[in-house]
Design an enzyme around this catalytic site. Structure first.
Site, PDB file in Angstrom:
ATOM      1  N   ASP A  43      11.616  59.091  40.235  1.00  0.00           N
ATOM      2  CA  ASP A  43      11.123  57.759  40.582  1.00  0.00           C
ATOM      3  C   ASP A  43      11.576  56.707  39.558  1.00  0.00           C
ATOM      4  O   ASP A  43      10.934  55.689  39.379  1.00  0.00           O
ATOM      5  CB  ASP A  43       9.600  57.754  40.770  1.00  0.00           C
ATOM      6  CG  ASP A  43       8.879  58.108  39.494  1.00  0.00           C
ATOM      7  OD1 ASP A  43       9.552  58.451  38.502  1.00  0.00           O
ATOM      8  OD2 ASP A  43       7.639  58.032  39.485  1.00  0.00           O
ATOM      9  N   HIS A 247      40.640  51.259  33.588  1.00  0.00           N
ATOM     10  CA  HIS A 247      39.181  51.142  33.540  1.00  0.00           C
ATOM     11  C   HIS A 247      38.561  52.414  32.962  1.00  0.00           C
ATOM     12  O   HIS A 247      37.647  53.008  33.527  1.00  0.00           O
ATOM     13  CB  HIS A 247      38.612  50.793  34.921  1.00  0.00           C
ATOM     14  CG  HIS A 247      38.747  49.331  35.237  1.00  0.00           C
ATOM     15  ND1 HIS A 247      38.357  48.781  36.428  1.00  0.00           N
ATOM     16  CD2 HIS A 247      39.228  48.296  34.501  1.00  0.00           C
ATOM     17  CE1 HIS A 247      38.606  47.475  36.413  1.00  0.00           C
ATOM     18  NE2 HIS A 247      39.132  47.160  35.251  1.00  0.00           N
ATOM     19  N   ASP A 264      37.603  46.553  25.755  1.00  0.00           N
ATOM     20  CA  ASP A 264      37.378  45.549  26.801  1.00  0.00           C
ATOM     21  C   ASP A 264      35.882  45.537  27.064  1.00  0.00           C
ATOM     22  O   ASP A 264      35.341  46.457  27.693  1.00  0.00           O
ATOM     23  CB  ASP A 264      38.175  45.946  28.055  1.00  0.00           C
ATOM     24  CG  ASP A 264      38.063  44.919  29.184  1.00  0.00           C
ATOM     25  OD1 ASP A 264      37.183  44.033  29.114  1.00  0.00           O
ATOM     26  OD2 ASP A 264      38.851  45.028  30.145  1.00  0.00           O
ATOM     27  N   ASP A 275      34.085  38.288  29.308  1.00  0.00           N
ATOM     28  CA  ASP A 275      35.017  39.398  29.537  1.00  0.00           C
ATOM     29  C   ASP A 275      36.142  39.273  28.510  1.00  0.00           C
ATOM     30  O   ASP A 275      37.020  38.415  28.669  1.00  0.00           O
ATOM     31  CB  ASP A 275      35.536  39.292  30.986  1.00  0.00           C
ATOM     32  CG  ASP A 275      36.415  40.448  31.402  1.00  0.00           C
ATOM     33  OD1 ASP A 275      36.568  41.398  30.611  1.00  0.00           O
ATOM     34  OD2 ASP A 275      36.956  40.397  32.526  1.00  0.00           O
ATOM     35  N   HIS A 354      48.479  45.254  36.775  1.00  0.00           N
ATOM     36  CA  HIS A 354      47.303  44.535  37.290  1.00  0.00           C
ATOM     37  C   HIS A 354      47.597  43.038  37.354  1.00  0.00           C
ATOM     38  O   HIS A 354      48.666  42.595  36.938  1.00  0.00           O
ATOM     39  CB  HIS A 354      46.062  44.838  36.446  1.00  0.00           C
ATOM     40  CG  HIS A 354      46.209  44.568  34.973  1.00  0.00           C
ATOM     41  ND1 HIS A 354      46.172  43.302  34.440  1.00  0.00           N
ATOM     42  CD2 HIS A 354      46.387  45.403  33.912  1.00  0.00           C
ATOM     43  CE1 HIS A 354      46.303  43.375  33.130  1.00  0.00           C
ATOM     44  NE2 HIS A 354      46.446  44.640  32.773  1.00  0.00           N
ATOM     45  N   HIS A 358      41.271  36.756  36.594  1.00  0.00           N
ATOM     46  CA  HIS A 358      40.371  36.605  37.740  1.00  0.00           C
ATOM     47  C   HIS A 358      39.339  35.534  37.426  1.00  0.00           C
ATOM     48  O   HIS A 358      39.118  35.198  36.258  1.00  0.00           O
ATOM     49  CB  HIS A 358      39.670  37.943  38.039  1.00  0.00           C
ATOM     50  CG  HIS A 358      39.073  38.591  36.814  1.00  0.00           C
ATOM     51  ND1 HIS A 358      37.833  38.255  36.342  1.00  0.00           N
ATOM     52  CD2 HIS A 358      39.565  39.512  35.943  1.00  0.00           C
ATOM     53  CE1 HIS A 358      37.586  38.967  35.253  1.00  0.00           C
ATOM     54  NE2 HIS A 358      38.607  39.731  34.969  1.00  0.00           N
ATOM     55  N   HIS A 365      34.177  39.838  38.101  1.00  0.00           N
ATOM     56  CA  HIS A 365      35.242  39.446  39.028  1.00  0.00           C
ATOM     57  C   HIS A 365      34.549  38.490  39.991  1.00  0.00           C
ATOM     58  O   HIS A 365      33.963  38.898  40.981  1.00  0.00           O
ATOM     59  CB  HIS A 365      35.829  40.664  39.743  1.00  0.00           C
ATOM     60  CG  HIS A 365      36.605  41.553  38.802  1.00  0.00           C
ATOM     61  ND1 HIS A 365      37.188  42.724  39.168  1.00  0.00           N
ATOM     62  CD2 HIS A 365      36.900  41.421  37.483  1.00  0.00           C
ATOM     63  CE1 HIS A 365      37.799  43.279  38.129  1.00  0.00           C
ATOM     64  NE2 HIS A 365      37.632  42.501  37.098  1.00  0.00           N
ATOM     65  N   GLU A 388      44.603  37.779  30.966  1.00  0.00           N
ATOM     66  CA  GLU A 388      44.571  39.116  30.375  1.00  0.00           C
ATOM     67  C   GLU A 388      45.832  39.936  30.639  1.00  0.00           C
ATOM     68  O   GLU A 388      45.769  40.999  31.273  1.00  0.00           O
ATOM     69  CB  GLU A 388      43.338  39.880  30.873  1.00  0.00           C
ATOM     70  CG  GLU A 388      43.133  39.879  32.379  1.00  0.00           C
ATOM     71  CD  GLU A 388      41.914  40.713  32.779  1.00  0.00           C
ATOM     72  OE1 GLU A 388      41.836  41.884  32.377  1.00  0.00           O
ATOM     73  OE2 GLU A 388      41.045  40.180  33.491  1.00  0.00           O
ATOM     74  N   TYR A 392      51.205  48.853  29.171  1.00  0.00           N
ATOM     75  CA  TYR A 392      50.680  50.216  29.051  1.00  0.00           C
ATOM     76  C   TYR A 392      51.863  51.168  29.240  1.00  0.00           C
ATOM     77  O   TYR A 392      52.391  51.276  30.351  1.00  0.00           O
ATOM     78  CB  TYR A 392      49.608  50.467  30.118  1.00  0.00           C
ATOM     79  CG  TYR A 392      48.643  49.293  30.232  1.00  0.00           C
ATOM     80  CD1 TYR A 392      47.500  49.220  29.430  1.00  0.00           C
ATOM     81  CD2 TYR A 392      48.911  48.236  31.104  1.00  0.00           C
ATOM     82  CE1 TYR A 392      46.649  48.124  29.509  1.00  0.00           C
ATOM     83  CE2 TYR A 392      48.069  47.137  31.184  1.00  0.00           C
ATOM     84  CZ  TYR A 392      46.942  47.082  30.391  1.00  0.00           C
ATOM     85  OH  TYR A 392      46.113  45.992  30.468  1.00  0.00           O
ATOM     86  N   ARG A 410      46.042  45.299  25.753  1.00  0.00           N
ATOM     87  CA  ARG A 410      45.640  44.169  26.608  1.00  0.00           C
ATOM     88  C   ARG A 410      44.955  43.151  25.700  1.00  0.00           C
ATOM     89  O   ARG A 410      44.250  43.540  24.759  1.00  0.00           O
ATOM     90  CB  ARG A 410      44.695  44.627  27.732  1.00  0.00           C
ATOM     91  CG  ARG A 410      44.224  43.503  28.631  1.00  0.00           C
ATOM     92  CD  ARG A 410      43.622  43.972  29.970  1.00  0.00           C
ATOM     93  NE  ARG A 410      42.406  44.751  29.856  1.00  0.00           N
ATOM     94  CZ  ARG A 410      42.347  46.062  30.068  1.00  0.00           C
ATOM     95  NH1 ARG A 410      43.436  46.747  30.383  1.00  0.00           N
ATOM     96  NH2 ARG A 410      41.200  46.701  29.943  1.00  0.00           N
ATOM     97  N   GLU A 412      42.602  39.681  26.238  1.00  0.00           N
ATOM     98  CA  GLU A 412      41.922  38.962  27.321  1.00  0.00           C
ATOM     99  C   GLU A 412      40.961  37.925  26.767  1.00  0.00           C
ATOM    100  O   GLU A 412      40.138  38.225  25.895  1.00  0.00           O
ATOM    101  CB  GLU A 412      41.125  39.975  28.173  1.00  0.00           C
ATOM    102  CG  GLU A 412      40.261  39.328  29.239  1.00  0.00           C
ATOM    103  CD  GLU A 412      39.596  40.326  30.172  1.00  0.00           C
ATOM    104  OE1 GLU A 412      39.351  41.479  29.742  1.00  0.00           O
ATOM    105  OE2 GLU A 412      39.328  39.954  31.325  1.00  0.00           O
TER     106      GLU A 412
HETATM  107  N1  GLY Z   1      36.838  44.396  32.367  1.00  0.00           N
HETATM  108  C1  GLY Z   1      37.333  44.226  33.649  1.00  0.00           C
HETATM  109  C2  GLY Z   1      38.397  43.232  33.667  1.00  0.00           C
HETATM  110  O1  GLY Z   1      38.901  42.864  32.636  1.00  0.00           O
HETATM  111  O2  GLY Z   1      38.761  42.718  34.676  1.00  0.00           O
HETATM  112 MN    MN Z   2      38.910  40.751  33.130  1.00  0.00          MN
HETATM  113 MN    MN Z   3      38.017  42.813  30.762  1.00  0.00          MN
END
Ligand code: GLY
Ligand code: MN
Ligand code: MN
Length: 443
Positions: A43, A247, A264, A275, A354, A358, A365, A388, A392, A410, A412
């Site tokens: 529960d 991810h 990240d 982010d 990618h 965003h 997102h 970002e 890789y 990366r 960002e």
């Molecule tokens: N952490 C997810 C992204 O950077 O879009």
């Molecule tokens: Mn992001």
């Molecule tokens: Mn991110």
């Protein structure tokens, strides 16, 4: 800087509702449901978080609620169905606003018990022609709306008007959410500052031999300490080749001397996300190969941010990132051939798979389409987006020299489009090689 804690007041939510209601045509009704509670086991539940569209228009954070909006209705345009106060339940879960609270504290013109929803909705839908709701998001809610309409259709021969047109409420709400108000921006700056502080702490404590989850703990401690309710998404802490899993959330490996770590992570503050990604050497010093790739990603990230201003199309930024990463990969010898042909062949995809960024807001997102009428959207003042780029190099990419393999990078940041250009909301966290090495050395 982190002591001043911005919040949204009721006037902000009322202004949003006003703007929303003005966009609803005559003879329409809009319906939004709160997020469902999710059982975790037994529960116990997963942490409850309100649906972002519902929160955006109501500020109401309880489950078991439905908001209804009817433009130009004499008894009031905003109706809330919510839980009835019940001391025997509130002793377990905390206080409910109840119907009086919905009116007094959340600006509802009328509030009814959620148990009255089915009966009242049939009444409220009577004579309405157009229905706006979050179509195809929740099977059960779709069925419920159709069930109300179906009940009315049974009365059509007695002259009762029934809805005949159904629209996705998100086309209106998401467009509103795309442009942030100054009150929202104050919160997003704060979320950015908290997350920047957390990343700086992580850089400072990172050392070979610690586990990825220990670095995660250092970051998430800072989020919580500064009032960020929880991470805006599962924090990614990937050492060495784990950085090549976009991810990666296992976060259970040891951080090794000589590797980079990609972090990240962003805190959610007052329902708004930040982010941030930073990538840095676990031992505080970049190797020559790491530094070469890192400086390429950084150069591309900075030159992309510099392009941000009203009127620039999303795909212009996308193309810039692809082109400049490809150019850099040729310079470093990871790709060979003609720049334009490599771009046309999507040769960068082996290293960069990618999008460049965003929308960011209540969701990480965030809401809002990227194309309008088939055309990429132009940036407008008040939008917030991430920038970002990353590279890789798969550990088993035998087409490149061994020194590059298993490096994942990366960088960002969260960027606000201003009237004249941009503002980086996450500027407080360092990213130049010199700054990073200095911060890592200062421990
Ligand atoms: N952490 C997810 C992204 O950077 O879009
Ligand atoms: Mn992001
Ligand atoms: Mn991110």
């Amino acid at each position: 800087m982190l002591d001043n804690k911005p919040t949204l007041n009721q006037a902000e939510f009322a202004a949003r509702r006003q703007k929303f209601l003005q966009q609803l045509p005559a003879n329409s009704i809009a319906i939004l449901s709160s997020a469902d509670e999710c059982y975790r086991n037994g529960d116990t539940h997963y942490n409850y978080r309100q649906n972002s569209n519902f929160y955006y228009l109501t500020g109401f954070t309880e489950p078991d609620a439905v908001a209804v909006f009817i433009p130009r209705r004499t008894e009031g345009e905003f109706i809330l169905f919510n839980r009835v106060k019940d001391p025997s339940k509130e002793i377990w879960t905390g206080y409910y606003a109840g119907q009086a609270g919905a009116v007094k504290d959340y600006g509802a013109n009328q509030a009814f018990a959620i148990t009255e929803l089915d009966a009242k909705m049939v009444e409220l839908l009577t004579g309405k022609q157009r229905v706006y709701y979050a179509t195809a998001r929740n099977d059960q809610f779709d069925v419920r709306v159709m069930h109300w309409v179906n009940e009315l259709q049974a009365k059509v021969r007695s002259g009762v008007g029934t809805p005949t047109e159904f629209f996705n409420i998100e086309t209106i709400v998401h467009e509103m959410r795309l442009i942030k108000s100054s009150a929202e921006l104050a919160i997003m700056r704060h979320a950015g500052n908290i997350s920047a502080q957390a990343h700086k702490k992580a850089m400072h404590v990172c050392h070979p031999g610690m586990y990825e989850y220990q670095l995660q703990a250092a970051i998430e401690y800072e989020f919580k300490y500064h009032g960020s309710s929880y991470p805006a998404y599962g924090s990614i802490v990937g050492g060495g080749k784990n950085a090549c899993i976009l991810h990666y959330v296992d976060n259970n490996a040891v951080l090794n001397d000589g590797d980079l770590v990609l972090v990240d992570a962003g805190g959610e503050y007052e329902y708004y996300s930040s982010d941030i990604t930073r990538t840095y050497p676990i031992n505080g010093k970049f190797s020559a190969a790491q530094r070469a790739l890192y400086e390429l990603v950084l150069r591309v990230q900075l030159s992309t941010i510099a392009l941000v201003k009203p009127g620039v199309r999303y795909d212009v930024l996308q193309d810039h990132v692809r082109k400049e990463l490809t150019r850099g990969l040729i310079e470093l010898g990871l790709l060979t051939g003609d720049l334009e042909k490599l771009i046309a062949d999507k040769a960068y995809f082996d290293f960069y798979m990618h999008n460049f960024g965003h929308w960011l807001g209540l969701d990480t997102h965030d809401a809002g389409t990227y194309k309008v009428d088939g055309q990429w959207r132009e940036l407008k003042a008040g939008m917030v987006l991430t920038v970002e780029p990353g590279l890789y190099v798969a550990p088993d990419n035998h087409k490149v020299d061994a020194k590059w393999r298993g490096i994942g990078i990366r960088i960002e940041d969260d960027v606000l489009v201003t009237e004249t250009g941009y503002e980086v909301l996450t500027v407080a966290v360092p990213k130049s090689v010199e700054e990073i090495e200095r911060l890592c050395a200062g421990k």
